[in-house]
Write a protein that holds these residues in place. Sequence first.
Motif, PDB file in Angstrom:
ATOM      1  N   PRO B  85       0.822  -1.219   0.000  1.00  0.00           N
ATOM      2  CA  PRO B  85       0.000   0.000   0.000  1.00  0.00           C
ATOM      3  C   PRO B  85       0.859   1.275   0.000  1.00  0.00           C
ATOM      4  N   GLU B  86       2.044   1.197   0.619  1.00  0.00           N
ATOM      5  CA  GLU B  86       2.914   2.378   0.644  1.00  0.00           C
ATOM      6  C   GLU B  86       3.366   2.767  -0.758  1.00  0.00           C
ATOM      7  N   PHE B  87       3.592   1.724  -1.591  1.00  0.00           N
ATOM      8  CA  PHE B  87       3.990   1.979  -2.970  1.00  0.00           C
ATOM      9  C   PHE B  87       2.857   2.668  -3.725  1.00  0.00           C
ATOM     10  N   TYR B  88       1.629   2.162  -3.555  1.00  0.00           N
ATOM     11  CA  TYR B  88       0.495   2.779  -4.249  1.00  0.00           C
ATOM     12  C   TYR B  88       0.292   4.212  -3.778  1.00  0.00           C
ATOM     13  N   SER B  89       0.486   4.392  -2.484  1.00  0.00           N
ATOM     14  CA  SER B  89       0.317   5.739  -1.943  1.00  0.00           C
ATOM     15  C   SER B  89       1.351   6.686  -2.561  1.00  0.00           C
ATOM     16  N   ALA B  90       2.622   6.210  -2.647  1.00  0.00           N
ATOM     17  CA  ALA B  90       3.672   7.049  -3.232  1.00  0.00           C
ATOM     18  C   ALA B  90       3.392   7.335  -4.698  1.00  0.00           C
ATOM     19  N   LEU B  91       2.955   6.313  -5.402  1.00  0.00           N
ATOM     20  CA  LEU B  91       2.665   6.470  -6.824  1.00  0.00           C
ATOM     21  C   LEU B  91       1.506   7.447  -7.033  1.00  0.00           C
ATOM     22  N   GLY B  92       0.442   7.241  -6.247  1.00  0.00           N
ATOM     23  CA  GLY B  92      -0.732   8.110  -6.363  1.00  0.00           C
ATOM     24  C   GLY B  92      -0.390   9.555  -6.037  1.00  0.00           C
ATOM     25  N   ARG B  93       0.355   9.751  -4.942  1.00  0.00           N
ATOM     26  CA  ARG B  93       0.768  11.103  -4.552  1.00  0.00           C
ATOM     27  C   ARG B  93       1.620  11.751  -5.637  1.00  0.00           C
ATOM     28  N   THR B  94       2.501  10.945  -6.251  1.00  0.00           N
ATOM     29  CA  THR B  94       3.359  11.500  -7.288  1.00  0.00           C
ATOM     30  C   THR B  94       2.525  11.993  -8.462  1.00  0.00           C
ATOM     31  N   PHE B  95       1.556  11.168  -8.878  1.00  0.00           N
ATOM     32  CA  PHE B  95       0.695  11.590  -9.988  1.00  0.00           C
ATOM     33  C   PHE B  95      -0.107  12.826  -9.620  1.00  0.00           C
ATOM     34  N   LEU B  96      -0.653  12.824  -8.391  1.00  0.00           N
ATOM     35  CA  LEU B  96      -1.435  13.976  -7.946  1.00  0.00           C
ATOM     36  C   LEU B  96      -0.560  15.227  -7.940  1.00  0.00           C
ATOM     37  N   PHE B  97       0.644  15.079  -7.396  1.00  0.00           N
ATOM     38  CA  PHE B  97       1.568  16.199  -7.316  1.00  0.00           C
ATOM     39  C   PHE B  97       1.925  16.724  -8.711  1.00  0.00           C
ATOM     40  N   VAL B  98       2.261  15.820  -9.619  1.00  0.00           N
ATOM     41  CA  VAL B  98       2.617  16.235 -10.978  1.00  0.00           C
ATOM     42  C   VAL B  98       1.413  16.872 -11.662  1.00  0.00           C
ATOM     43  N   GLY B  99       0.248  16.228 -11.507  1.00  0.00           N
ATOM     44  CA  GLY B  99      -0.970  16.738 -12.143  1.00  0.00           C
ATOM     45  C   GLY B  99      -1.317  18.145 -11.704  1.00  0.00           C
ATOM     46  N   LEU B 100      -1.040  18.460 -10.443  1.00  0.00           N
ATOM     47  CA  LEU B 100      -1.351  19.797  -9.948  1.00  0.00           C
ATOM     48  C   LEU B 100      -0.212  20.772 -10.217  1.00  0.00           C
ATOM     49  N   SER B 101       1.019  20.271 -10.195  1.00  0.00           N
ATOM     50  CA  SER B 101       2.131  21.220 -10.301  1.00  0.00           C
ATOM     51  C   SER B 101       2.433  21.628 -11.739  1.00  0.00           C
ATOM     52  N   VAL B 102       2.165  20.752 -12.711  1.00  0.00           N
ATOM     53  CA  VAL B 102       2.444  21.134 -14.098  1.00  0.00           C
ATOM     54  C   VAL B 102       1.620  22.365 -14.530  1.00  0.00           C
ATOM     55  N   ASN B 174      -1.983  17.950   8.495  1.00  0.00           N
ATOM     56  CA  ASN B 174      -3.071  17.539   7.620  1.00  0.00           C
ATOM     57  C   ASN B 174      -2.465  17.210   6.254  1.00  0.00           C
ATOM     58  N   GLY B 175      -2.676  15.975   5.797  1.00  0.00           N
ATOM     59  CA  GLY B 175      -2.040  15.509   4.562  1.00  0.00           C
ATOM     60  C   GLY B 175      -2.315  16.374   3.348  1.00  0.00           C
ATOM     61  N   GLU B 176      -3.603  16.775   3.190  1.00  0.00           N
ATOM     62  CA  GLU B 176      -3.960  17.561   2.008  1.00  0.00           C
ATOM     63  C   GLU B 176      -3.279  18.934   2.065  1.00  0.00           C
ATOM     64  N   LEU B 177      -3.311  19.552   3.247  1.00  0.00           N
ATOM     65  CA  LEU B 177      -2.703  20.879   3.371  1.00  0.00           C
ATOM     66  C   LEU B 177      -1.185  20.798   3.216  1.00  0.00           C
ATOM     67  N   ALA B 178      -0.603  19.688   3.712  1.00  0.00           N
ATOM     68  CA  ALA B 178       0.850  19.524   3.552  1.00  0.00           C
ATOM     69  C   ALA B 178       1.204  19.472   2.067  1.00  0.00           C
ATOM     70  N   GLY B 261       5.903  13.854   5.208  1.00  0.00           N
ATOM     71  CA  GLY B 261       4.853  13.672   6.185  1.00  0.00           C
ATOM     72  C   GLY B 261       3.602  14.469   5.879  1.00  0.00           C
ATOM     73  N   PRO B 262       2.591  14.419   6.704  1.00  0.00           N
ATOM     74  CA  PRO B 262       2.588  13.675   7.968  1.00  0.00           C
ATOM     75  C   PRO B 262       2.620  12.166   7.736  1.00  0.00           C
ATOM     76  N   GLY B 263       3.305  11.448   8.599  1.00  0.00           N
ATOM     77  CA  GLY B 263       3.476  10.013   8.403  1.00  0.00           C
ATOM     78  C   GLY B 263       4.200   9.767   7.094  1.00  0.00           C
ATOM     79  N   THR B 264       3.578   8.967   6.225  1.00  0.00           N
ATOM     80  CA  THR B 264       4.182   8.752   4.915  1.00  0.00           C
ATOM     81  C   THR B 264       3.270   9.274   3.812  1.00  0.00           C
ATOM     82  N   GLU B 265       2.322  10.132   4.201  1.00  0.00           N
ATOM     83  CA  GLU B 265       1.298  10.541   3.256  1.00  0.00           C
ATOM     84  C   GLU B 265       1.849  11.282   2.032  1.00  0.00           C
ATOM     85  N   ASN B 266       2.902  12.075   2.227  1.00  0.00           N
ATOM     86  CA  ASN B 266       3.430  12.836   1.104  1.00  0.00           C
ATOM     87  C   ASN B 266       4.758  12.300   0.582  1.00  0.00           C
ATOM     88  N   VAL B 267       4.970  11.010   0.819  1.00  0.00           N
ATOM     89  CA  VAL B 267       6.159  10.377   0.255  1.00  0.00           C
ATOM     90  C   VAL B 267       5.918  10.187  -1.242  1.00  0.00           C
TER      91      VAL B 267
END
Lengths: 288, 313
Positions: B85-102, B174-178, B261-267
Amino acid sequence: MSSTQTQTQTTAVPVRGKKASATPGTIILWVLAALYAFPLLWFILSSFKPGSELFSLPLSILPETWTLSGYESAWSRFNFARYFANTGIVAVVTTALTVLVSSMTGYALAKYKAWWLNVFFMCILATTMLPTEVIMPSTFVVIRDLGLYDSLPGIIIPSIVTATGVFMFRQYFKTVPDELLEAARIDGVGEIRTFFSIMLPLAKPMAVTLAIFSFQWRWNDYIWPLLVLNDPNQYTLQIALRSIVGADNIDWSVLLAASVISLLPMIILFLIFQRQIMSADMNSGLKD
Amino acid sequence: MTASTAEPVEQTAPAPQHPRRRRSSIRRGQTIAPLIFIAAAVVLFALFFVWPGVFGFIYSLSDYRGFGTPDIIGFDNYTRLFGDPEFYSALGRTFLFVGLSVPLHFIIPLGLAVLLTTKLARGQTAARAVFFLPWLISPIVNGVIWRWLFGENFGFFNYFLSIFGIGPVQWQTNGELALVVVLIAGTWGGTAFTMLLFIAALRNIPQSYLEAAAIDGAMGWKRFRRITLPLLAPTSFLVVLLTTIGGMKEFAMIQALNGGGPGTENVLMVQYIYRTGFERGDIGYASAASMVLMVILIVIALIQMRFDRKDVQ
């Protein structure tokens, strides 16, 4: 077309009779500029506040008492002279080698024709899409097996070749007329001497541009120094900073001062090379 | 190949003493010289791209922990990866991050580039230096600056909001705000780079195109959309490509900002590879994650190239 063209320099595009107002644009631009300047300004001003003032409410923009105590304790607690020396060696040596290797490679790709040059060019092209971070575990093993672990060459050597640098010089040398090279050949000047005594001096503007970028990349580099260095005496500035951030309890007055100290060389470099940096031909496909 | 460039040399050369020997030495020089010129780059390229690429794949099929001899264990690492699940979380966060930052790395710098190159605003030289400054700042210091501003108990933003009776806002816990903070910091640090790309491209647009459009009555937004934007297509493509790659490899700034963080949410992916490979010493497993990231980047590059070809034509 010429009938509508105005002679005045102030209006680039003719607008019948009246000038377009620049006021709204200017306001937007400067509000944004203020927003962009604020974080750094607040950070630098905070670094001159005494520790007690950093967290006492209400916060004030200007320090009530200006102090260098943060800087003094940062400088005495951490071996900044050493970090500066390490980072400086890495940045300068890598930059010099990057410019040399990139210019030679770019020149060969621009001025000679052979199938194996095309193959190599395609390989270089492919790496622009792939940051080195995606193969970092195995690159780390390579660096270690070459005996470069925990040494400055371990950071320098893998960073020398950048596709960006090769591209920049290839593009540049394409614009240099072939006749110049042929004339040198007629005069019996060797190929290698032609490059070093005629071509490389011609490419000086490109060399300066790449040198500025390379220096900035290497000065601010984090991931390879983090992986390769272990001995605190070898630390670069960024790794040393990270060790302060990573502490369980951040000493903010030290961290703020240390961060500002680490910025100084880049800001000085910017002030010196401002014109070259601003007018750099960024379209040659820049990527670290 | 070499003959075609050597031949005219012979014809125009003022009677060399030994035409035959001379020509062959030039030919040989022209074969050997490029080899010498690219030798260093070839060696370094082989050592730090080809070798790690090949071995990365081999390690990904092994239980290599950084020492000893690795045993080949087949696709076990990949099976483990796709069940993590940590891998999926990292992958999902990466896509979300790229999708918003581009888009952020596109719209803001483009707007600024227009304001800085047209007569719409004044004081451009000074303003340009202000927007440029964040580019000088290392990702680590960038992370530190925003961590300082968004501190939950002492940060400027929470203090500012408290004046209006809002907060304290949990920027770090807060993960979203982070993630929002990471996006702000990343955009701030990356604006100058894409802005300069757009400025260079805007300067290259022939004035006559814009004048012709003005005569046809196309001004302002209409002219921008119909003339400027299409002419910026190659640069826009480059910007999207570079910011996508940049987003996929984001690491240092987040390390200093909130450590994922928080935790591993934004890895994000690179940090996930770093943690598994270097903090837990699981080189084989981290190599598998690397290979997945590599494939994703290749796919993104291929998709973008297809779009590029359509756009430019």
